[in-house]
Design a protein around this motif. Sequence first.
Motif, PDB file in Angstrom:
ATOM      1  N   PHE A  26       1.065  -1.152   0.297  1.00  0.00           N
ATOM      2  CA  PHE A  26       0.025   0.138  -0.512  1.00  0.00           C
ATOM      3  C   PHE A  26       1.002   0.988   0.315  1.00  0.00           C
ATOM      4  O   PHE A  26       0.623   2.001  -0.640  1.00  0.00           O
ATOM      5  CB  PHE A  26      -1.105   0.468   1.975  1.00  0.00           C
ATOM      6  N   THR A  27       1.955   1.252   0.728  1.00  0.00           N
ATOM      7  CA  THR A  27       3.217   2.188   0.712  1.00  0.00           C
ATOM      8  C   THR A  27       3.715   2.275  -0.293  1.00  0.00           C
ATOM      9  O   THR A  27       3.894   3.645  -1.082  1.00  0.00           O
ATOM     10  CB  THR A  27       3.771   1.884   2.276  1.00  0.00           C
ATOM     11  N   LEU A  28       4.611   1.620  -1.028  1.00  0.00           N
ATOM     12  CA  LEU A  28       4.602   1.813  -2.206  1.00  0.00           C
ATOM     13  C   LEU A  28       3.419   1.869  -3.449  1.00  0.00           C
ATOM     14  O   LEU A  28       3.712   3.016  -4.501  1.00  0.00           O
ATOM     15  CB  LEU A  28       5.133   0.293  -2.536  1.00  0.00           C
ATOM     16  N   GLY A  29       2.753   1.704  -3.470  1.00  0.00           N
ATOM     17  CA  GLY A  29       1.578   2.511  -4.418  1.00  0.00           C
ATOM     18  C   GLY A  29       1.659   3.639  -4.321  1.00  0.00           C
ATOM     19  O   GLY A  29       1.605   4.738  -5.149  1.00  0.00           O
ATOM     20  N   ASN A  87       1.588   6.645 -11.899  1.00  0.00           N
ATOM     21  CA  ASN A  87       0.607   5.778 -12.293  1.00  0.00           C
ATOM     22  C   ASN A  87       0.459   4.399 -12.632  1.00  0.00           C
ATOM     23  O   ASN A  87      -0.229   3.992 -12.099  1.00  0.00           O
ATOM     24  CB  ASN A  87      -0.758   6.982 -13.453  1.00  0.00           C
ATOM     25  N   ALA A  88       1.458   4.096 -13.830  1.00  0.00           N
ATOM     26  CA  ALA A  88       1.183   2.427 -14.186  1.00  0.00           C
ATOM     27  C   ALA A  88       2.051   2.363 -12.989  1.00  0.00           C
ATOM     28  O   ALA A  88       1.372   0.707 -13.090  1.00  0.00           O
ATOM     29  CB  ALA A  88       1.999   2.751 -15.262  1.00  0.00           C
ATOM     30  N   ARG A  89       3.107   2.422 -12.570  1.00  0.00           N
ATOM     31  CA  ARG A  89       3.514   1.606 -11.284  1.00  0.00           C
ATOM     32  C   ARG A  89       2.438   0.784 -10.337  1.00  0.00           C
ATOM     33  O   ARG A  89       2.655   0.736  -9.869  1.00  0.00           O
ATOM     34  CB  ARG A  89       4.541   2.106 -10.840  1.00  0.00           C
ATOM     35  N   ALA A  90       2.134   2.608  -9.962  1.00  0.00           N
ATOM     36  CA  ALA A  90       0.967   3.125  -8.914  1.00  0.00           C
ATOM     37  C   ALA A  90       0.016   1.810  -9.285  1.00  0.00           C
ATOM     38  O   ALA A  90      -0.729   1.076  -8.141  1.00  0.00           O
ATOM     39  CB  ALA A  90       1.272   4.352  -8.627  1.00  0.00           C
ATOM     40  N   GLU A 149      -0.099  -0.864 -10.406  1.00  0.00           N
ATOM     41  CA  GLU A 149       0.002  -2.223 -10.748  1.00  0.00           C
ATOM     42  C   GLU A 149       0.196  -2.534  -8.796  1.00  0.00           C
ATOM     43  O   GLU A 149      -0.109  -3.630  -8.860  1.00  0.00           O
ATOM     44  CB  GLU A 149       2.235  -2.127 -11.107  1.00  0.00           C
ATOM     45  N   ALA A 150       1.370  -1.808  -7.828  1.00  0.00           N
ATOM     46  CA  ALA A 150       1.006  -2.339  -6.901  1.00  0.00           C
ATOM     47  C   ALA A 150       0.379  -2.413  -5.723  1.00  0.00           C
ATOM     48  O   ALA A 150       0.126  -3.015  -5.392  1.00  0.00           O
ATOM     49  CB  ALA A 150       2.180  -0.741  -6.000  1.00  0.00           C
ATOM     50  N   PHE A 151      -1.044  -2.236  -6.198  1.00  0.00           N
ATOM     51  CA  PHE A 151      -2.140  -1.517  -5.249  1.00  0.00           C
ATOM     52  C   PHE A 151      -3.150  -2.361  -6.454  1.00  0.00           C
ATOM     53  O   PHE A 151      -4.036  -3.359  -5.506  1.00  0.00           O
ATOM     54  CB  PHE A 151      -3.334  -0.668  -6.230  1.00  0.00           C
ATOM     55  N   GLU A 152      -2.846  -3.291  -7.070  1.00  0.00           N
ATOM     56  CA  GLU A 152      -3.858  -3.976  -7.974  1.00  0.00           C
ATOM     57  C   GLU A 152      -3.108  -6.038  -7.020  1.00  0.00           C
ATOM     58  O   GLU A 152      -3.303  -6.185  -7.024  1.00  0.00           O
ATOM     59  CB  GLU A 152      -3.415  -4.309  -9.653  1.00  0.00           C
ATOM     60  N   THR A 153      -1.982  -5.644  -7.377  1.00  0.00           N
ATOM     61  CA  THR A 153      -0.992  -7.094  -6.817  1.00  0.00           C
ATOM     62  C   THR A 153      -2.019  -6.731  -5.258  1.00  0.00           C
ATOM     63  O   THR A 153      -1.729  -7.714  -4.411  1.00  0.00           O
ATOM     64  CB  THR A 153       0.871  -5.880  -6.557  1.00  0.00           C
ATOM     65  N   LEU A 154      -1.871  -5.980  -4.100  1.00  0.00           N
ATOM     66  CA  LEU A 154      -2.028  -5.655  -3.143  1.00  0.00           C
ATOM     67  C   LEU A 154      -3.516  -6.300  -2.624  1.00  0.00           C
ATOM     68  O   LEU A 154      -3.611  -7.387  -2.291  1.00  0.00           O
ATOM     69  CB  LEU A 154      -2.286  -4.447  -2.351  1.00  0.00           C
ATOM     70  N   ASP A 155      -4.644  -6.025  -4.051  1.00  0.00           N
ATOM     71  CA  ASP A 155      -5.545  -6.483  -4.150  1.00  0.00           C
ATOM     72  C   ASP A 155      -5.668  -7.886  -4.605  1.00  0.00           C
ATOM     73  O   ASP A 155      -6.438  -9.181  -3.988  1.00  0.00           O
ATOM     74  CB  ASP A 155      -6.600  -5.431  -5.170  1.00  0.00           C
TER      75      ASP A 155
END
Length: 1007
Positions: free
Chosen positions: A695-698, A708-711, A713-719
């Motif tokens: 979450f912090t990474l996103g 935004n693309a990496r963000a 990706e990070a939030f979708e990985t968290l989900d």
Amino acid sequence: MKKLTCYVFLLLALQLVFISCKSTKSREEQGAIAKLWHNTNAHYNGYFNAREIMDETLLVLNEQHADNYNQRLEMFPFLAAESVAGVSEELDRAIEKVAIVVKKHPYSNWTDDSYLLVGQAQLIKQDYESAERTLSFAATEFRPRPPKKKVKKGQKADESEEEFESRREVESSQAQSRRDQLQARRDAQRERQRTIKQRDKERKEAQREREKERKEKIRNRKRGIRTPTKVTSDTTQVEGLDNEPDPVADELFAEAEEGPVGMISIFGNRNAADADGGEYGKKSGSYILKHRPAHQEIRLWLAWTLIKRDNFDRAQIILDDLRNDRSTYASVRRKAIAVQAYYYLQQQRPEEAIPYLEAAAEVAEERNERARYYYIAGQLYQELNQPGAALAAFEQVVAAKPAYEFELGARINMAQNAYLSGSGSPDEAIRQLERMAREEKNLEYESQLYYAMAGIAMRSGDDAGGADYLRRALDSPYGGGATRIEAYQLLGDMAYGQEDYLPAKRYYDSTLQVMADTDGRYFTTSDRRDRLSGVARSLEEITLRDSLLRIGTLAEPDRRRWAEEVFELRRATNSAANFSTPATQGSINIRNPAASASTLSGSSFWGYDNQVIRRGSRDFSRTWGDRSLEDNWRRSNRTDASLFTDVDDNLAAGAPSNAEVALVTEEEINAILADIPVDAQTQATMRDQLADAYFTLGREYRDRVENNARAIEAFETLDRKFPGSKYEAESWYYLYLLHTTEKDAAAAGRYAARLAENYPDSKFARLANDPSYAQQLVGEAGQRARMYEVAYQAFEQENYARANQLITGAMPDLPEGDPLLPRYALLQAMVTGKLEGRAAYISSLQQLVAQYNDTPEQTRAREILRLLGETGARLPGRATAVAGGKFRESMDEIHYVLVVFDDREAQLNELKDKLEAYNEKYNKTDRLRSTPIFIGQDNEVPVLVLRRFKTGQDAQAYYRSTQQHQTEFLNDVGQSFTVYPVSQTNYREILKARSFDGYGDFFQSNY
């Protein structure tokens, strides 16, 4: 009788010398002997010594300056010094010496040179305002006048046409000044009396003449003769009067005001003009027997100073005049051409600077000076994307036969520009540079050559090859600081452009360690490093915890087998440490084996750093050649069995034997597995930590890096990996915002629907689905801000009861994390102090310090507590806690200053010499002495202790001095360190605990 005559002549000579030395005499009153005496003393005493000091200072500044051949060179190294603190004292001595010359010998021929030297010293000291004042005064004061006109015999010369001389009044002392004023008053009174007598005489003469004319008229009338009327002439038309304009001066000044007529070349008349420093267009030997005026050089240095002060228009007028006037000395003209190029470089106008650089190189007298101008011209051609012209300029550098550094830099640039101009290929250029790198004479320039190869590779599209050459440049043991800065910076930029943020952050860290804060790129690099810090921290945490979690899910036998492999790796690296450099030995510290196994690149252990390994291997090979990995190979008379027997091929060099592997104990296995999460509860906790890291990474990707693309990706990985986590609703809202920004309406609508379905009552669902709710929140925030302003206004109006009532009513309704909370807390503390007194005020401030970390209000509260003589933080229901725990504030006590070094292998004796040299320069009268000690459980922390300071304020003053002179305080030792003032009592606590734990926080809170 003969002896008496000699004695009389000796007395007369002494009297003549004494009279000639009187400072109150004007120039006209000085005889030939007096002039000779003043000129000799002025030149060979004060001015000569000051000139020697100036020459030594310029030599020191030039030696201190290190040219960075990867960037545009400085035209004048002595003006490019970052700090002139080391030579300021010597320059002040030079100024004092010439000031005495001007005071004692005001009419000597060296007065104008003395003013020039003062201006030069002030310019080098970077005191540009004072330099401009000094040189402007000298340029006006010593301005030459037109030469005397030839006067025929019997005619009186016009005093206004005499050569210019100073109008200054020199006062030898206050008493002498008073005597001079009285004498001037008496002289003026006598002059008035003479004038009155002369006027009375003229009036009587005129009266007699009129009486004579009257009688003449009477006689003529009686005779019948008519006397003609006398016509009075216009005296304003008489030649020689003061109000008549000077035709010679007007003609000369009119010619100067017409403006520039083009740069006059001095190439053809160079030898005749430079033979003795004579004037252009005049016979050689004009100033062999008489002193040359310094007016032209004064104007040249004034133009230099005006350029440094960004007064470009006035500087251009002076430079045009010096270059275009035929009477300009050849040496001054050569410098004026170079300063003209500097003028355009300071304004970032390279196209206009190049012709003057080439012209200055043509007339330069020294080879290195000529090479420097051509080198800069070649670099400017490169910036303008003109490789052919750049190649020609660098060929001129080589032809000048300069110092080898110039020649090597030129040849490197020639190889780079050859293929760009169409006369070669990138592979040929790289092969040429590799041949140069293999030559013994170029060994110490190896990193510079590799950096040039990297530039060629990347320019031809081979980024991977360029990165490899950059790493080879960093691996070189001869890598200079300038090349390391450029290589680290370029690697960081490459990684950042490829969105490989963790290596990019590490490269930027390395860049800032070797880059001076005066570098123009420092703040940009620092800002990018700071924005990547959160991303790098989250990535490291994800890698570590993911590895630990994966190992924890293995079966028991697999975990034991992994622990045994880690143990073998440790022992192998410990064995290899025997062959490492002393700086790397003893630095093995694998605190977390899982992190070491999963992400070796993130470890600080030297054995995982390929650069260190390659550098050590190359150093070893250069010294000892190709030798097998065995013990005692340097012994000439070994008696071990391996001397006559072959080594078992089945065992790799340095690998532990089967017997050694069997030595691993159960305690060692358990120690390695200590941090591995095995039970379900520990694994669940680690999964929560992983979710927090994702979450912090996103958020860091979105807010700090703006990727935004990496963000997404990070939030979708968290989900995907952690469904139902505590961050699920907020991460979906972030995904809704990100997709909206990227104009993906379908994806944004999908996350808005999920929020409405799963979290219908949350503010995130309302924000995503109800546009009016956002406006409502903004309105609420504005209302809360207005309520704070009302409370603060009541406090300013000294209505403390009303302010306290407003604060008490507003704070409970503020949401957690609202930025108004610490502001209200600080305001409430001030109101409490007014209503309840000092003790309640201090208690409220301490509570604020403890409750609101990393806020401006916390910093302000700490400052107020220090002013009140208090410190620390206090939470409700707890005793007063002092930051640092066992440490106590005692500013009136004897203090020491500790310099704590991070490198365990720091050479304290050498560092002590550097520290004492600094103290000798800046704290000579304090008689400080430093003592090397080691602190720590294993005496692993090297420290230098400075004794001693009477109070904490004295220690603080020394600490501030080290911050102000960061570029000189242990700056060139290659060690990172921390400076701590510490009281005698707290120093004993540190020695007792053998640790600095907690003192850093105490230092920040109290010092």
